[in-house]
Design a protein around this motif. Structure first.
Motif, PDB file in Angstrom:
ATOM      1  N   PHE A 637       0.784  -1.231   0.000  1.00 45.51           N
ATOM      2  CA  PHE A 637       0.000   0.000   0.000  1.00 45.51           C
ATOM      3  C   PHE A 637       0.817   1.284   0.000  1.00 45.51           C
ATOM      4  N   PHE A 638       2.101   1.206   0.332  1.00 47.70           N
ATOM      5  CA  PHE A 638       2.879   2.433   0.488  1.00 47.70           C
ATOM      6  C   PHE A 638       4.043   2.484  -0.494  1.00 47.70           C
ATOM      7  N   ASN A 639       4.429   3.701  -0.853  1.00 46.51           N
ATOM      8  CA  ASN A 639       5.503   3.880  -1.831  1.00 46.51           C
ATOM      9  C   ASN A 639       6.855   3.507  -1.224  1.00 46.51           C
ATOM     10  N   PRO A 640       7.855   3.288  -2.067  1.00 47.03           N
ATOM     11  CA  PRO A 640       9.161   2.820  -1.569  1.00 47.03           C
ATOM     12  C   PRO A 640       9.797   3.740  -0.539  1.00 47.03           C
ATOM     13  N   LEU A 641       9.624   5.055  -0.671  1.00 49.07           N
ATOM     14  CA  LEU A 641      10.256   5.973   0.278  1.00 49.07           C
ATOM     15  C   LEU A 641       9.734   5.739   1.695  1.00 49.07           C
ATOM     16  N   ILE A 676     -24.200 -15.707  -4.903  1.00 50.06           N
ATOM     17  CA  ILE A 676     -23.602 -15.267  -3.646  1.00 50.06           C
ATOM     18  C   ILE A 676     -22.686 -14.096  -3.949  1.00 50.06           C
ATOM     19  N   ALA A 677     -22.745 -13.076  -3.119  1.00 47.07           N
ATOM     20  CA  ALA A 677     -21.903 -11.893  -3.311  1.00 47.07           C
ATOM     21  C   ALA A 677     -20.974 -11.705  -2.120  1.00 47.07           C
ATOM     22  N   ILE A 678     -19.742 -11.369  -2.418  1.00 48.23           N
ATOM     23  CA  ILE A 678     -18.721 -11.127  -1.404  1.00 48.23           C
ATOM     24  C   ILE A 678     -18.198  -9.713  -1.593  1.00 48.23           C
ATOM     25  N   GLN A 679     -18.000  -9.001  -0.509  1.00 47.89           N
ATOM     26  CA  GLN A 679     -17.375  -7.691  -0.550  1.00 47.89           C
ATOM     27  C   GLN A 679     -16.155  -7.688   0.362  1.00 47.89           C
ATOM     28  N   THR A 680     -15.066  -7.107  -0.127  1.00 51.16           N
ATOM     29  CA  THR A 680     -13.842  -7.045   0.662  1.00 51.16           C
ATOM     30  C   THR A 680     -13.228  -5.653   0.558  1.00 51.16           C
ATOM     31  N   LYS A 681     -12.357  -5.365   1.499  1.00 56.30           N
ATOM     32  CA  LYS A 681     -11.597  -4.121   1.458  1.00 56.30           C
ATOM     33  C   LYS A 681     -10.217  -4.370   2.035  1.00 56.30           C
ATOM     34  N   SER A 682      -9.199  -3.958   1.297  1.00 58.44           N
ATOM     35  CA  SER A 682      -7.818  -4.039   1.771  1.00 58.44           C
ATOM     36  C   SER A 682      -7.261  -2.623   1.809  1.00 58.44           C
ATOM     37  N   GLU A 683      -6.562  -2.290   2.876  1.00 55.35           N
ATOM     38  CA  GLU A 683      -6.076  -0.920   3.010  1.00 55.35           C
ATOM     39  C   GLU A 683      -4.802  -0.873   3.838  1.00 55.35           C
ATOM     40  N   GLY A 684      -4.017   0.156   3.574  1.00 55.18           N
ATOM     41  CA  GLY A 684      -2.848   0.417   4.382  1.00 55.18           C
ATOM     42  C   GLY A 684      -3.219   1.289   5.562  1.00 55.18           C
ATOM     43  N   MET A 686      -1.369   3.897   8.312  1.00 50.70           N
ATOM     44  CA  MET A 686      -0.153   4.602   8.719  1.00 50.70           C
ATOM     45  C   MET A 686      -0.482   5.537   9.872  1.00 50.70           C
ATOM     46  N   PHE A 687       0.193   5.319  10.989  1.00 54.39           N
ATOM     47  CA  PHE A 687      -0.074   6.066  12.218  1.00 54.39           C
ATOM     48  C   PHE A 687      -1.561   6.028  12.574  1.00 54.39           C
ATOM     49  N   GLY A 688      -2.179   4.843  12.365  1.00 50.05           N
ATOM     50  CA  GLY A 688      -3.561   4.638  12.754  1.00 50.05           C
ATOM     51  C   GLY A 688      -4.589   5.131  11.766  1.00 50.05           C
ATOM     52  N   LYS A 689      -4.167   5.737  10.657  1.00 55.10           N
ATOM     53  CA  LYS A 689      -5.105   6.270   9.677  1.00 55.10           C
ATOM     54  C   LYS A 689      -5.070   5.443   8.395  1.00 55.10           C
ATOM     55  N   SER A 690      -6.259   5.261   7.811  1.00 53.64           N
ATOM     56  CA  SER A 690      -6.395   4.451   6.601  1.00 53.64           C
ATOM     57  C   SER A 690      -5.805   5.172   5.390  1.00 53.64           C
ATOM     58  N   ARG A 691      -5.084   4.398   4.555  1.00 50.74           N
ATOM     59  CA  ARG A 691      -4.495   4.950   3.335  1.00 50.74           C
ATOM     60  C   ARG A 691      -4.616   3.938   2.196  1.00 50.74           C
ATOM     61  N   ASN A 692      -4.826   4.439   0.994  1.00 51.54           N
ATOM     62  CA  ASN A 692      -4.686   3.642  -0.234  1.00 51.54           C
ATOM     63  C   ASN A 692      -5.507   2.354  -0.217  1.00 51.54           C
TER      64      ASN A 692
END
Length: 723
Positions: A637-641, A676-684, A686-692
């Motif tokens: 989820f996060f850039n190389p830097l 049948i329907a499935i819903q998912t969410k993947s997220e990064g 950082m410092f407790g806050k959702s990103r990307n």
């Protein structure tokens, strides 16, 4: 052509193996740096090629050649010989012979140490070089001339000297000089420029390895400085590289990088320094160089000792080598988050349908002391009553005569039958457990089911049952004032044995009409629980036997293409999906209740990678509203830097993480009963806050078709396949 490419790749990887890496580009850079002295560079290449030819001629394992494992010791030998002998016909003859010797030493030593779980490191190189140095003096026909100064450093002194002069302006310049030259000395280049290039490419390849190289060197330097050791051993021979290699090996390669692995180096590096000093005194008597002997001894000592522990605590040996301290760390941390509670043998609830736990662990009635880890099951209605009608008859009770199932596969070791059911309100204390079945699931793991209905037992002692097989009916025999099922796990096969604490693999808890998923947990008193029944649509799609193929039609923005996946079986027994379009692979596991991915290798631009992210873990039973969460590595989820910064401090603190969420949708009820329907969410995070974040939707249909939508802030992928 493919074979030539593999041998060429294996040659470059021989160089990167010196730094415990499988980076092709690290190997290329190291090879180029070795040519700062052409004699050293040429000798290294000849040694590697000689081993590759030898391996091909004698039909040795190609994989160990293609990944550089069986050639890097010969490479070290070639680099060492090139550093102190002039090139000549006699020299090349000796080099080829010594390289072949090193190859066979590598194969033999590797085989012997593998049996006891130890790496062979650079031991073959050490044995071969000592044989060479001690033996050549007795052959007057071999004309080897000592090395004269012949290198780029002699041809272009300004380039090398300008860097050294620049370092002189830095504080602690002596430490920097010795560190860089010790780093370069690993490939027999004793100058600042070589060390700087290696340090930079090491930083690019692995932040942890770079930090460990400095950390280990400084500990060794400080030990010599404060105890007033003989600095000539470090300054003139640069064998301080033993500190560098030891730190990388034990701080992040063979041991998972952590606070404890770094703390361990405070002990290991000084011991390494003592070994170095002691052996220097001995070996100088025979005019033999130590090279990497101290590093080899301390690493083998520590790994061998850690393998003898009764249990793992704090320091964790790397079990599946990733050839990167970062990946060793993250894989270990996130594997622990995902599977820390997992157990080898899965046990399930011994009932069908929804049951109520009337008494749980440490219950107030009978589950005390040696018998505290047990459950009593019954069935209740919406008002909490266990019976219908007057409750004076056994048949009034909802759980009476209901099927009882084997919690897992095993052998029936004890059967007690013939104890009559009690009149409601009465107990049979003479036959406390009543009719009972005991099943052996594994050594030291037995399940006991008691208070069964007389004459309902369907198994005999010695028979084998599978998990979920009906073995009896619930009753009210023994110490049972009303019908219920007593269930416990124990370490012995006897009626009356004490209980042991052991979790139930997977189950659902019902509360206010909604189910909650539990994995490797202990059902609690008062809960209404049930086993998970797999859904045919989910089970069929995620049933992936070896050889099965999935053919996808993928629409990614304006691009439409066909993408074929094949199910393959790895040599270690793990299954994986192989993407024919990109060559990416992802390992998966299906335990009958959950389908989940474990490891991904390949292009992050592939559709397989996106599928891996959004369907990380899937429940194979359909229960509307059920949610499942899992952990993901932050690299997705996060850039190389950001990850470079995280890599430096990861052994001590994580400010990034990844999170996965799964739930079933209402599609099956509101639109099409055959879907049948499935819903998912993947997220990064950082410092407790959702990103990307990235979202996934899957629709499975009765006609064996599947539709996928994967969306993030920038793109949308739609894919469909038949299965």
């Amino acid at each position: 052509m493919l074979s030539i490419r593999n041998y060429l790749k294996g040659g470059f990887l021989s160089y990167s193996q010196i730094f415990f890496s499988d980076s092709l580009w690290l190997g290329v850079v190291l090879m180029l740096v070795s040519f700062f002295d052409p004699g050293i560079g040429v000798s290294g290449v000849i040694a590697v090629v000689t081993c590759q030819v030898c391996s091909r001629f004698f039909a040795f394992n190609k994989a160990a050649i293609f990944n550089g494992a069986h050639t890097y010791n010969a490479l070290l030998l070639g680099l060492a010989m090139g550093s102190f002998y002039q090139l000549s016909l006699s020299y090349f003859i000796v080099l080829v012979i010594a390289s072949i010797l090193t190859f066979f030493l590598t194969v033999w030593i590797a085989g012997r140490l593998y049996l006891i779980g130890l790496p062979f490191l650079s031991i073959p190189f050490l044995v071969a070089i000592w044989i060479l140095l001690l033996g050549l003096s007795n052959f007057s026909g071999i004309k080897l001339v000592s090395k004269t100064f012949f290198s780029f450093q002699a041809w272009f002194p300004g380039i090398f000297q300008s860097l050294s002069n620049a370092i002189d302006y830095f504080p602690c310049k002596d430490i920097i000089h010795i560190y860089l030259r010790s780093l370069g000395a690993i490939i027999f280049q004793f100058n600042d420029l070589s060390g700087l290039i290696i340090a930079l490419v090491l930083l690019w390849r692995s932040r942890m390895a770079f930090a460990l190289s400095i950390y280990g060197f400084l500990i060794g330097y400080a030990f010599y400085y404060f105890l007033e050791g003989d600095f000539a051993q470090i300054v003139y021979s640069y064998i301080g590289f033993n500190f560098i290699l030891t730190a990388i090996a034990l701080g992040g390669y063979f041991i998972v990088p952590s606070k404890r692995s770094h703390l361990l180096l405070f002990f290991v590096i000084p011991v390494n320094a003592l070994i170095l000093s002691a052996l220097h005194t001995v070996f100088s008597q025979f005019h033999l160089p130590l090279y990497s002997l101290p590093f080899n001894l301390i690493v083998l000592l520590m790994i061998g000792a850690l393998q003898m522990r009764q249990y793992t605590h704090g320091l964790q040996l790397v079990l599946l080598q990733q050839h990167s301290p970062e990946m060793n760390h993250y894989k270990s941390v996130y594997h622990s988050k995902r599977f820390a509670k997992d157990i080898y043998y899965h046990l399930f609830l011994p009932v069908i349908g929804e049951w109520h736990i009337s008494q749980g662990h440490s219950g107030s009635i009978t589950h005390k002391d040696a018998y505290q880890y047990a459950w009593d099951f019954d069935i209740t209605d919406e008002s909490g009553r266990t019976y219908n009608g007057s409750g004076l008859s056994l048949a009034d009770y909802y759980c009476y005569e209901r099927p009882v199932t084997a919690p897992a596969a095993g052998y029936i070791v004890t059967v007690m039958d013939g104890v009559s059911d009690n009149i409601i309100g009465q107990e049979n204390l003479n036959n406390n457990w009543g009719n009972t079945i005991i099943i052996k699931h594994a050594e030291g793991l037995y399940s006991k089911l008691s208070h069964l209905k007389p004459g309902s037992i369907k198994v005999k002692e010695g028979s084998y049952v599978i998990g979920g097989e009906i073995i009896a009916n619930s009753g009210s025999s023994g110490r049972s004032p009303e019908p219920h099922l007593h269930f416990q796990l124990q370490a012995n096969p006897y009626i009356g044995s004490s209980t042991i604490l052991y979790p139930i693999a997977y189950y659902l808890v019902k509360k206010e009409g909604q189910y909650a998923f539990h994995a490797f947990d202990i059902p609690k008193e008062g809960e209404t629980v049930r086993n998970i029944i797999t859904n045919p649509l989910l089970a069929n799609f995620f049933d992936l036997p070896d050889g099965k193929e999935l053919n996808w039609t993928v629409v990614d923005g304006e691009r439409e293409y066909e993408n074929k996946w094949s199910v393959c079986l790895a040599a270690d027994g793990r299954k994986y999906l192989y993407c024919h379009l990109t060559g990416a692979i992802v390992y998966f596991y299906n335990d009958g209740v959950l389908f989940y991915f474990t490891d991904f290798y390949g292009s992050h631009k592939s559709y397989l990678y996106k599928f891996y992210l959004v369907f990380q873990k899937v429940l194979l039973g359909y229960y509307n509203g059920v949610n499942i969460e899992d952990a993901l590595m932050p690299h997705f989820f996060f850039n190389p830097l950001i990850m470079y910064i995280q890599d430096f401090i990861a052994p001590f603190y994580h400010f990034t993480s990844g999170k996965y969420q799964f739930r079933f949708d209402e599609l099956g009820k509101s639109q099409n009963s055959g879907s049948i329907a499935i819903q998912t969410k993947s997220e990064g995070i950082m410092f407790g806050k959702s990103r990307n974040g990235i979202k996934g939707e899957m629709q499975l249909n009765e006609d064996s078709t599947c539709k996928i939508e994967i969306t993030n802030a920038k793109s949308k992928i739609i894919a469909a396949c038949g299965y």
